[in-house]
Design an enzyme around this catalytic site. Structure first.
Site, PDB file in Angstrom:
ATOM      1  N   GLY A   8      59.611  77.805  32.622  1.00  0.00           N
ATOM      2  CA  GLY A   8      58.423  77.689  33.480  1.00  0.00           C
ATOM      3  C   GLY A   8      57.176  78.106  32.724  1.00  0.00           C
ATOM      4  O   GLY A   8      57.134  79.194  32.144  1.00  0.00           O
ATOM      5  N   ALA A   9      56.174  77.210  32.707  1.00  0.00           N
ATOM      6  CA  ALA A   9      54.915  77.501  32.002  1.00  0.00           C
ATOM      7  C   ALA A   9      53.785  77.736  32.995  1.00  0.00           C
ATOM      8  O   ALA A   9      52.672  77.241  32.842  1.00  0.00           O
ATOM      9  CB  ALA A   9      54.576  76.358  31.055  1.00  0.00           C
ATOM     10  N   GLY A  10      54.100  78.490  34.065  1.00  0.00           N
ATOM     11  CA  GLY A  10      53.059  78.894  35.014  1.00  0.00           C
ATOM     12  C   GLY A  10      52.365  80.148  34.490  1.00  0.00           C
ATOM     13  O   GLY A  10      52.400  80.436  33.284  1.00  0.00           O
ATOM     14  N   TYR A  11      51.761  80.897  35.398  1.00  0.00           N
ATOM     15  CA  TYR A  11      51.052  82.121  34.990  1.00  0.00           C
ATOM     16  C   TYR A  11      51.990  83.052  34.222  1.00  0.00           C
ATOM     17  O   TYR A  11      51.670  83.549  33.153  1.00  0.00           O
ATOM     18  CB  TYR A  11      50.555  82.884  36.222  1.00  0.00           C
ATOM     19  CG  TYR A  11      49.500  82.183  37.024  1.00  0.00           C
ATOM     20  CD1 TYR A  11      48.156  82.338  36.731  1.00  0.00           C
ATOM     21  CD2 TYR A  11      49.841  81.381  38.114  1.00  0.00           C
ATOM     22  CE1 TYR A  11      47.178  81.711  37.489  1.00  0.00           C
ATOM     23  CE2 TYR A  11      48.870  80.744  38.871  1.00  0.00           C
ATOM     24  CZ  TYR A  11      47.537  80.917  38.553  1.00  0.00           C
ATOM     25  OH  TYR A  11      46.576  80.296  39.298  1.00  0.00           O
ATOM     26  N   VAL A  78      64.631  72.228  34.677  1.00  0.00           N
ATOM     27  CA  VAL A  78      65.684  73.245  34.626  1.00  0.00           C
ATOM     28  C   VAL A  78      66.565  73.059  35.858  1.00  0.00           C
ATOM     29  O   VAL A  78      66.073  73.013  36.987  1.00  0.00           O
ATOM     30  CB  VAL A  78      65.080  74.666  34.633  1.00  0.00           C
ATOM     31  CG1 VAL A  78      66.188  75.717  34.662  1.00  0.00           C
ATOM     32  CG2 VAL A  78      64.168  74.873  33.436  1.00  0.00           C
ATOM     33  N   GLU A 167      42.296  79.297  52.852  1.00  0.00           N
ATOM     34  CA  GLU A 167      41.561  78.796  51.673  1.00  0.00           C
ATOM     35  C   GLU A 167      41.463  77.264  51.714  1.00  0.00           C
ATOM     36  O   GLU A 167      40.422  76.699  51.385  1.00  0.00           O
ATOM     37  CB  GLU A 167      42.262  79.236  50.384  1.00  0.00           C
ATOM     38  CG  GLU A 167      42.071  80.721  50.084  1.00  0.00           C
ATOM     39  CD  GLU A 167      42.173  81.045  48.598  1.00  0.00           C
ATOM     40  OE1 GLU A 167      43.122  80.564  47.966  1.00  0.00           O
ATOM     41  OE2 GLU A 167      41.308  81.771  48.094  1.00  0.00           O
ATOM     42  N   ASP A 299      56.921  84.539  40.808  1.00  0.00           N
ATOM     43  CA  ASP A 299      57.289  84.296  42.213  1.00  0.00           C
ATOM     44  C   ASP A 299      58.797  84.225  42.467  1.00  0.00           C
ATOM     45  O   ASP A 299      59.217  84.177  43.624  1.00  0.00           O
ATOM     46  CB  ASP A 299      56.624  83.004  42.709  1.00  0.00           C
ATOM     47  CG  ASP A 299      55.208  83.247  43.201  1.00  0.00           C
ATOM     48  OD1 ASP A 299      54.605  84.256  42.801  1.00  0.00           O
ATOM     49  OD2 ASP A 299      54.700  82.416  43.975  1.00  0.00           O
ATOM     50  N   ALA A 316      49.511  85.500  41.733  1.00  0.00           N
ATOM     51  CA  ALA A 316      49.295  85.200  40.318  1.00  0.00           C
ATOM     52  C   ALA A 316      49.017  86.499  39.560  1.00  0.00           C
ATOM     53  O   ALA A 316      49.464  86.686  38.420  1.00  0.00           O
ATOM     54  CB  ALA A 316      48.113  84.244  40.184  1.00  0.00           C
ATOM     55  N   LYS A 378      35.703  85.882  43.605  1.00  0.00           N
ATOM     56  CA  LYS A 378      36.855  84.980  43.524  1.00  0.00           C
ATOM     57  C   LYS A 378      36.811  84.166  42.222  1.00  0.00           C
ATOM     58  O   LYS A 378      37.824  83.987  41.547  1.00  0.00           O
ATOM     59  CB  LYS A 378      36.821  84.034  44.737  1.00  0.00           C
ATOM     60  CG  LYS A 378      37.931  83.040  44.786  1.00  0.00           C
ATOM     61  CD  LYS A 378      39.211  83.655  45.272  1.00  0.00           C
ATOM     62  CE  LYS A 378      40.357  82.675  45.227  1.00  0.00           C
ATOM     63  NZ  LYS A 378      41.589  83.253  45.715  1.00  0.00           N
TER      64      LYS A 378
HETATM   65  C1  LIG Z   1      46.619  77.447  47.396  1.00  0.00           C
HETATM   66  C2  LIG Z   1      47.079  78.725  46.764  1.00  0.00           C
HETATM   67  C3  LIG Z   1      46.179  79.756  46.583  1.00  0.00           C
HETATM   68  C4  LIG Z   1      46.585  80.944  45.975  1.00  0.00           C
HETATM   69  N1  LIG Z   1      45.661  81.923  45.777  1.00  0.00           N
HETATM   70  C5  LIG Z   1      46.011  83.029  45.079  1.00  0.00           C
HETATM   71  C6  LIG Z   1      45.041  84.021  44.777  1.00  0.00           C
HETATM   72  O1  LIG Z   1      43.888  83.916  45.196  1.00  0.00           O
HETATM   73  N2  LIG Z   1      45.416  85.095  44.053  1.00  0.00           N
HETATM   74  C7  LIG Z   1      46.693  85.225  43.547  1.00  0.00           C
HETATM   75  O2  LIG Z   1      46.960  86.211  42.827  1.00  0.00           O
HETATM   76  N3  LIG Z   1      47.648  84.317  43.847  1.00  0.00           N
HETATM   77  C8  LIG Z   1      47.347  83.219  44.595  1.00  0.00           C
HETATM   78  N4  LIG Z   1      48.301  82.283  44.885  1.00  0.00           N
HETATM   79  C9  LIG Z   1      49.699  82.533  44.504  1.00  0.00           C
HETATM   80  C10 LIG Z   1      49.946  82.163  43.048  1.00  0.00           C
HETATM   81  O3  LIG Z   1      49.529  80.844  42.799  1.00  0.00           O
HETATM   82  C11 LIG Z   1      51.432  82.334  42.689  1.00  0.00           C
HETATM   83  O4  LIG Z   1      51.817  83.643  43.003  1.00  0.00           O
HETATM   84  C12 LIG Z   1      51.618  82.064  41.203  1.00  0.00           C
HETATM   85  O5  LIG Z   1      51.393  80.696  40.935  1.00  0.00           O
HETATM   86  C13 LIG Z   1      53.009  82.467  40.702  1.00  0.00           C
HETATM   87  O6  LIG Z   1      53.032  82.293  39.321  1.00  0.00           O
HETATM   88  P1  LIG Z   1      54.390  81.906  38.577  1.00  0.00           P
HETATM   89  O7  LIG Z   1      54.083  81.872  37.120  1.00  0.00           O
HETATM   90  O8  LIG Z   1      55.497  82.795  39.050  1.00  0.00           O
HETATM   91  O9  LIG Z   1      54.772  80.462  39.088  1.00  0.00           O
HETATM   92  P2  LIG Z   1      53.998  79.056  39.120  1.00  0.00           P
HETATM   93  O10 LIG Z   1      52.546  79.231  38.970  1.00  0.00           O
HETATM   94  O11 LIG Z   1      54.536  78.388  40.336  1.00  0.00           O
HETATM   95  O12 LIG Z   1      54.581  78.327  37.823  1.00  0.00           O
HETATM   96  C14 LIG Z   1      55.906  77.883  37.744  1.00  0.00           C
HETATM   97  C15 LIG Z   1      56.047  76.892  36.604  1.00  0.00           C
HETATM   98  O13 LIG Z   1      57.410  76.493  36.522  1.00  0.00           O
HETATM   99  C16 LIG Z   1      57.521  75.075  36.437  1.00  0.00           C
HETATM  100  N5  LIG Z   1      58.789  74.716  37.090  1.00  0.00           N
HETATM  101  C17 LIG Z   1      59.176  75.025  38.342  1.00  0.00           C
HETATM  102  N6  LIG Z   1      60.420  74.601  38.567  1.00  0.00           N
HETATM  103  C18 LIG Z   1      60.833  74.006  37.442  1.00  0.00           C
HETATM  104  C19 LIG Z   1      62.053  73.398  37.034  1.00  0.00           C
HETATM  105  N7  LIG Z   1      63.115  73.332  37.847  1.00  0.00           N
HETATM  106  N8  LIG Z   1      62.147  72.895  35.778  1.00  0.00           N
HETATM  107  C20 LIG Z   1      61.095  72.968  34.928  1.00  0.00           C
HETATM  108  N9  LIG Z   1      59.927  73.538  35.254  1.00  0.00           N
HETATM  109  C21 LIG Z   1      59.794  74.065  36.485  1.00  0.00           C
HETATM  110  C22 LIG Z   1      56.283  74.551  37.160  1.00  0.00           C
HETATM  111  O14 LIG Z   1      55.934  73.253  36.673  1.00  0.00           O
HETATM  112  C23 LIG Z   1      55.239  75.619  36.788  1.00  0.00           C
HETATM  113  O15 LIG Z   1      54.578  75.287  35.583  1.00  0.00           O
HETATM  114  C24 LIG Z   1      47.939  81.100  45.531  1.00  0.00           C
HETATM  115  C25 LIG Z   1      48.851  80.038  45.725  1.00  0.00           C
HETATM  116  C26 LIG Z   1      48.441  78.867  46.327  1.00  0.00           C
HETATM  117  C27 LIG Z   1      49.428  77.745  46.507  1.00  0.00           C
END
Ligand SMILES: Cc1cc2nc3c(=O)[nH]c(=O)nc-3n(C[C@H](O)[C@H](O)[C@H](O)COP(=O)(O)OP(=O)(O)OC[C@H]3O[C@@H](n4cnc5c(N)ncnc54)[C@H](O)[C@@H]3O)c2cc1C
Length: 405
Positions: A8-11, A78, A167, A299, A316, A378
């Site tokens: 996963g390349a999220g945050y 994955v 939001e 998450d 995030a 923000k």
């Molecule tokens: C509209 C909205 C507003 C938000 N506002 C806030 C805020 O103001 N402040 C805050 O702190 N948080 C906020 N959040 C929450 C925040 O976005 C999440 O907590 C955060 O994205 C979690 O980060 P992460 O790296 O765990 O996962 P994610 O950001 O979900 O990244 C997961 C990564 O894994 C990849 N992935 C997933 N499943 C697979 C798979 N099976 N195979 C390959 N790749 C995969 C995805 O492509 C993604 O790149 C908000 C969320 C939303 C939806």
């Protein structure tokens, strides 16, 4: 040489890789897997869904941050992690990936709580593709209205008035004049409604601040229905009970969007982890309780808040903080053969919700912020997250510098 696989390349995942590249300077091999070639700032998805910013503004290529001498990026899905074999199954590779250390950071998915029709008949907003689908759906409905004059085409229902729903409502209010122009109506003819089961909204804020946010949204013309338990979504119809034990009521709209909550990736259940709603309660070193070489962050993790029976809300900010710790711990193990002596701890810098581009409310570094200062804060928080993961390059390319109005 040790091999670290990051899923996963999220945050959480991308920051872990960026830090490991710096800390290990080639002392380990890193493999990063994501289904997309790009990273996206999930906290800004509502802006793309409303059409206020293009997807390019909230995303950038993973390859921008990859040092190809030490890190290999694999674009794939994955499917499953086998912690006992130390392997990861991918959808398009016959041979599973093996690892010495694995970091699972697969993020969130929509939680529909088994409500009938929610998946099929409501639009989800958990990734860029879905956010774009919401936007094009709304535009199509506005175009339809010109021909059909069906008032439902002008109605948007958001199921769930939590942080994300509020939001999104704010972002849709900003977009309303554009929608109205397409439909050939006045902005106030576009009806935006929030339907929510609870009565006490936004529990992360004290009552005064939550009331401020709710009134802000209402003043902008958003209809708010609380104490309405959604039981079913039919095409263009939300069925709910207003108060427990009462009969079914319904509301119709051309656009129904689902934001009632999120759970961790389904890969966690598929892999047989001891999870609840896709989240695993991790150790104080952010590892799986049964597998010390497996870090679970962002998450998909549940980190218990000290003195509370509940884990911290997934954000995030928390994901980025977990990435700091996991990268430090892995680097220490590889370089020095020991663990960090201090357990993971988290101090929130606060939470700020946006209500459109120029309004916001919340708490930042212990201080309440409301209105324009809230929106300023923000954007600063969003810029900080871009800087933390993407560095100056991504901050200057994608940052929010539209601070003055
Ligand atoms: C509209 C909205 C507003 C938000 N506002 C806030 C805020 O103001 N402040 C805050 O702190 N948080 C906020 N959040 C929450 C925040 O976005 C999440 O907590 C955060 O994205 C979690 O980060 P992460 O790296 O765990 O996962 P994610 O950001 O979900 O990244 C997961 C990564 O894994 C990849 N992935 C997933 N499943 C697979 C798979 N099976 N195979 C390959 N790749 C995969 C995805 O492509 C993604 O790149 C908000 C969320 C939303 C939806």
């Amino acid at each position: 040489m040790k091999k670290i696989v990051v899923l996963g390349a999220g945050y959480a995942g991308l920051k872990t890789v960026v830090l490991l590249q710096k800390k290990l300077k080639g002392e380990a091999r890193i493999v990063l897997v994501d289904r997309n070639t790009y990273h996206y700032e999930a906290a800004d998805l509502h802006e793309v869904a409303a059409g206020n910013v293009p997807p390019a503004k909230i995303s950038y290529q993973v390859s921008d941050l990859i040092n190809s001498k030490v890190t290999t990026f694999i674009q794939d899905e994955v499917v499953k992690v086998n912690p006992d074999d130390k392997t990861v199954e991918l959808a398009h590779r016959e041979q599973p990936l093996d690892y010495d250390y694995c970091v699972i950071s697969l993020g969130f998915t929509s939680e529909t709580f088994g409500i009938e029709g929610a998946k099929e008949n409501a639009l989800q907003m958990t990734n860029v593709k879905e956010a774009l689908e919401i936007h094009s759906h709304i535009i199509d409905k506005m175009k339809d209205y010109k021909i059909t004059k069906n008032p439902d085409d002008l109605k948007i229902i958001i199921c769930g008035a939590g942080f994300t729903g509020i939001e999104l409502a704010g972002a849709l209010v900003d977009a309303r004049p554009r929608y109205a122009q397409i439909a050939g109506v006045k902005p106030e003819d576009i009806q935006i409604s929030l339907i929510e089961a609870s009565e006490r909204l936004l529990p992360m804020f004290n009552q005064d601040l939550a009331d401020y946010g709710i009134n802000l949204v209402k003043k902008l013309g958003v209809h708010l229905y609380t104490n309405c338990l959604i039981s079913r979504i039919k095409p263009s119809t939300v069925i709910y009970q207003h108060g427990r034990g009462n009969g079914d009521e319904s509301m119709t709209a051309g656009t129904i969007i689902w934001t009632t909550g999120v759970s961790g990736s389904p890969v966690m259940a598929e892999s047989g982890f001891n999870e609840r709603r896709g989240r695993v309660v991790v150790t104080d070193h952010l590892t799986d309780p049964d597998h010390d070489d497996l870090y679970i962050i962002g998450d998909v993790a549940a980190v218990m808040a000290p003195g509370s029976p509940r884990p911290y809300p997934t954000t995030a900010q928390l994901a980025l903080s977990m990435a700091d710790y996991a990268a430090d711990d892995i680097a220490d193990r590889i370089k020095n053969g020991k663990r960090l002596s201090e357990p993971y701890s988290y101090k929130s810098l606060g939470t700020v919700a946006s209500v459109g581009n120029t309004r916001g409310f919340g708490v930042a570094m212990g201080h309440e912020v409301k209105g324009y200062p809230g929106s300023f804060m923000k954007k600063m928080i969003a810029n900080r997250s871009l800087l933390e993961v993407g560095g100056l390059k991504e901050l200057f390319a994608k940052g929010r510098f539209d601070l003055y109005h």
